[in-house]
Scaffold this active site. Structure first.
Site, short mmCIF file in Angstrom:
data_model
loop_
_atom_site.label_atom_id
_atom_site.label_comp_id
_atom_site.label_asym_id
_atom_site.label_seq_id
_atom_site.Cartn_x
_atom_site.Cartn_y
_atom_site.Cartn_z
N SER A 1 45.56 121.61 29.14
CA SER A 1 46.55 121.73 30.05
C SER A 1 46.30 123.22 31.03
O SER A 1 45.27 123.42 31.37
CB SER A 1 47.70 121.41 29.56
OG SER A 1 48.95 121.43 30.78
N ASP B 1 45.95 111.11 34.90
CA ASP B 1 46.59 112.31 34.16
C ASP B 1 47.97 112.35 34.27
O ASP B 1 48.62 112.21 35.43
CB ASP B 1 46.07 113.54 34.71
CG ASP B 1 46.58 114.74 33.88
OD1 ASP B 1 47.78 114.99 34.04
OD2 ASP B 1 45.69 115.61 32.95
N HIS C 1 47.80 113.06 29.05
CA HIS C 1 47.33 114.40 29.39
C HIS C 1 47.01 115.22 28.19
O HIS C 1 48.02 115.41 27.33
CB HIS C 1 48.77 114.85 29.95
CG HIS C 1 48.61 116.51 30.48
ND1 HIS C 1 47.67 116.75 31.48
CD2 HIS C 1 49.27 117.60 29.99
CE1 HIS C 1 47.85 118.11 31.69
NE2 HIS C 1 48.71 118.58 30.90
#
Length: 411
Positions: free
Chosen positions: A194, A291, A358
């Site tokens: 991330s 995502d 994600h």
């Protein structure tokens, strides 16, 4: 008088909006931490890894948002992995104003005073030879994220005392690790998920430079960090606006690759699509084509989804109608086009699956577990290992949703 009232009303509205976004982002990050806990670890969990507070970094100005020292967790390697190192940059969103960063410093994403003292490792960080056969016995480090700017900021707000020292945290942490054994590494891998995945891309060549002149195999892995400068459902660019605030607040521009800032504005150079082509160090991009963070916060954030038409779709892919799926497939097409030139390099690796998720490298369930995501019958852990050790080239791009039945989707 009316103008003053109107201005005050707008300021209040802006404050409440920032507060709502901050609370939602912090809660999402916290929920991600919690939900990943079960998926990150097997039923028989490995022992937690203790925290190390890097107090020596303070004298270098390398501090969290609140001025507290940075921190990391280190699980030492053994046997054949004694001289191999993984440095993982923790993720957790960003803050895009002094106000939101001020709120953030009251939690673990802005202060080492609020961090969990032990941390459970999983996925690529696991110490299990079964779960993580290629990297289980390496020195595995998690550098905690407490700057809110992908370890790239440089600044200080004197009025509030909020510190933007991400670049200094990065530099101090790596130099410290070099001093305690990493300098003699045979192999090194910089990774992150991330916001940490974006940080891994921004710092990849810097990481490699620390080993210049040494016979060290240095590579990078960015998981869920391929944030795209995409048009949202209202025709605007919500993520660009957000990143613009991050770049300006943290003073990130000075630490962005000059190969990009020489011809593009700083905000554009915070987007991976504009920097990956110039990263010289071998790098592997792991990303879901759908995502879920980008779906919620970039493509269909509440501010762009005026009538709430995307609310159900954002929570569960099965609630998306055909028009929404068509929009999401165009986002996938943009992602695939973005990595086209990147994938042409023999040294780079790629794994883009058609999943609604994600982050997939730090969780047991998605890294190398039975039934974990795969493309062409090869899972994520095996793909990354094959790429790192040069056993095979990995340039895996999934067919569009819903063709992949190996996905672990977020709900």
């Amino acid at each position: 008088m009316g103008e003053k009232v109107g201005m005050a009303s707008k300021l209040l509205e802006r404050f409440l909006l920032v507060l709502v976004v901050l609370v939602a982002t912090t809660q999402a990050a916290a929920d991600g931490h919690k939900s990943a806990g079960g998926a990150r670890r097997r039923a028989t969990a490995e022992p937690p890894v203790p925290i190390t507070i890097l107090t020596s970094a303070v004298e270098k100005g390398a501090v969290c948002l609140d001025g507290s020292p940075p921190a990391y967790h280190l699980d030492r390697g053994s046997g054949s992995g004694r001289n191999s190192w993984i440095v993982n940059l923790e993720g957790g969103g960003w803050c895009d104003s002094v106000l939101s960063c001020g709120w953030r410093k009251g939690g673990y994403l802005g202060s080492s005073l609020h961090m969990d003292k032990p941390m459970f490792f999983g996925g690529i960080m696991s110490a299990s030879a079964v779960d993580n056969p290629d990297f289980y016995n390496w020195n595995r480090v998690m550098v905690r994220y407490c700057d809110g700017g992908s370890f790239a900021g440089e600044g200080l707000d004197r009025a509030t005392g909020v510190c933007f020292r991400g670049q200094r945290i990065w530099d101090a942490a790596v130099r410290h690790l070099l001093s305690i054994g990493m300098a003699s590494a045979d192999r090194a891998l910089l990774t992150g998920c991330s916001a940490g995945g974006l940080a891994a891309m921004l710092h990849c060549d810097q990481f490699s430079a620390f080993f210049a002149g040494k016979n060290t195999t240095v590579k990078c892995l960015a998981d869920a960090g391929l944030f795209l400068d995409a048009v949202d459902v209202s025709g605007g660019r919500s993520l660009r606006s957000y990143f613009q605030g991050v770049v300006a607040t943290h003073g990130v521009a000075q630490n962005l690759p000059s190969s990009c800032t020489g011809h593009l504005d700083a905000t554009s150079c915070f987007f991976p699509q504009n920097i990956i082509g110039n990263i010289k160090t071998p790098i592997f991009l792991l990303n879901a084509a759908y995502d879920t963070w980008q779906l919620r916060e970039s493509l269909a954030p509440n501010g762009a989804d005026h009538n709430g038409a995307w609310r159900a779709c954002k929570l569960n892919r099965t609630a998306c109608n055909e028009s929404q799926l068509t929009f999401l497939r165009s986002f996938r097409d943009q992602m695939v086009a973005t990595v086209k030139d990147f994938s042409g390099s023999r040294s780079n690796g790629l794994f883009i699956n058609s999943c609604f998720i994600h982050g997939q490298s730090e969780m047991w369930a998605t890294w190398n577990a039975p039934g974990s995501p795969a493309i062409g019958n090869k899972g994520i852990g095996k793909s990354v290992g094959d790429w790192y050790f040069g056993r095979a080239q990995v340039k895996a791009i999934d067919c569009p949703y819903p063709c992949d039945n190996t996905c672990h989707h977020d709900i």
